[in-house]
Design a protein around this motif. Sequence first.
Motif, PDB file in Angstrom:
ATOM      1  N   GLN A   1       0.840  -1.193   0.000  1.00  0.00           N
ATOM      2  CA  GLN A   1       0.000   0.000   0.000  1.00  0.00           C
ATOM      3  C   GLN A   1       0.879   1.248   0.000  1.00  0.00           C
ATOM      4  OE1 GLN A   1      -3.208  -0.584  -0.087  1.00  0.00           O
ATOM      5  NE2 GLN A   1      -4.267   1.314   0.386  1.00  0.00           N
ATOM      6  N   HIS A   3       1.612   5.143   0.549  1.00  0.00           N
ATOM      7  CA  HIS A   3       1.124   6.216   1.408  1.00  0.00           C
ATOM      8  C   HIS A   3       1.107   7.519   0.618  1.00  0.00           C
ATOM      9  CE1 HIS A   3       0.205   8.180   5.130  1.00  0.00           C
ATOM     10  NE2 HIS A   3       1.295   8.920   5.118  1.00  0.00           N
ATOM     11  N   SER A  25       4.631   7.723  -1.442  1.00  0.00           N
ATOM     12  CA  SER A  25       5.761   7.039  -0.798  1.00  0.00           C
ATOM     13  C   SER A  25       6.207   5.830  -1.626  1.00  0.00           C
ATOM     14  CB  SER A  25       5.365   6.577   0.609  1.00  0.00           C
ATOM     15  OG  SER A  25       4.341   5.589   0.531  1.00  0.00           O
ATOM     16  N   SER A 113      -5.217   2.989  -3.475  1.00  0.00           N
ATOM     17  CA  SER A 113      -4.448   3.744  -2.487  1.00  0.00           C
ATOM     18  C   SER A 113      -4.979   5.166  -2.435  1.00  0.00           C
ATOM     19  CB  SER A 113      -2.963   3.762  -2.859  1.00  0.00           C
ATOM     20  OG  SER A 113      -2.428   2.462  -2.831  1.00  0.00           O
ATOM     21  N   GLY A 115      -5.084   9.122  -0.252  1.00  0.00           N
ATOM     22  CA  GLY A 115      -4.600  10.055   0.745  1.00  0.00           C
ATOM     23  C   GLY A 115      -5.677  10.329   1.781  1.00  0.00           C
ATOM     24  N   GLN A 116      -5.324  11.140   2.768  1.00  0.00           N
ATOM     25  CA  GLN A 116      -6.248  11.420   3.856  1.00  0.00           C
ATOM     26  C   GLN A 116      -7.239  12.519   3.504  1.00  0.00           C
ATOM     27  OE1 GLN A 116      -3.304  12.724   3.632  1.00  0.00           O
ATOM     28  NE2 GLN A 116      -3.545  14.883   4.169  1.00  0.00           N
TER      29      GLN A 116
END
Length: 124
Positions: A1, A3, A25, A113, A115-116
């Motif tokens: 996964q 980031h 990442s 995947s 992001g926040q």
Amino acid sequence: QVHLVESGGGSVQPGGSLRLSCVASTPSLYIYDIGWFRQAPGKEREGVACSDIHRNIVFADSVKGRFTISRDNNRGMVYLEMTDLEPGDTGTYYCALAGRMIPTRCVTADFGSWGQGIQVTVSS
């Protein structure tokens, strides 16, 4: 996964511009399809702009001609340039990666995947 972390959001008046950035990442961003999505309060998350590894790009009709999606594989960065912003662009914006998106659509189901999220508010 992988980031993902978004930055560059904020508040802007109608007609203004913002540039969202997303750092991934992974040293191998080039193997992933990329996407930006947004979610307004009480609404489902929707695709804004998606681009596969061959640079086929899909935009939501509401942002065509105003938004640009781009990537810098060497730096592991994904960008969303937003111009002529409208109140309807308000929402939480998410960066996402896909192993393989269908190049004619920009939908959450193709992306694994995320992001926040980062807030964008367009208001006078």
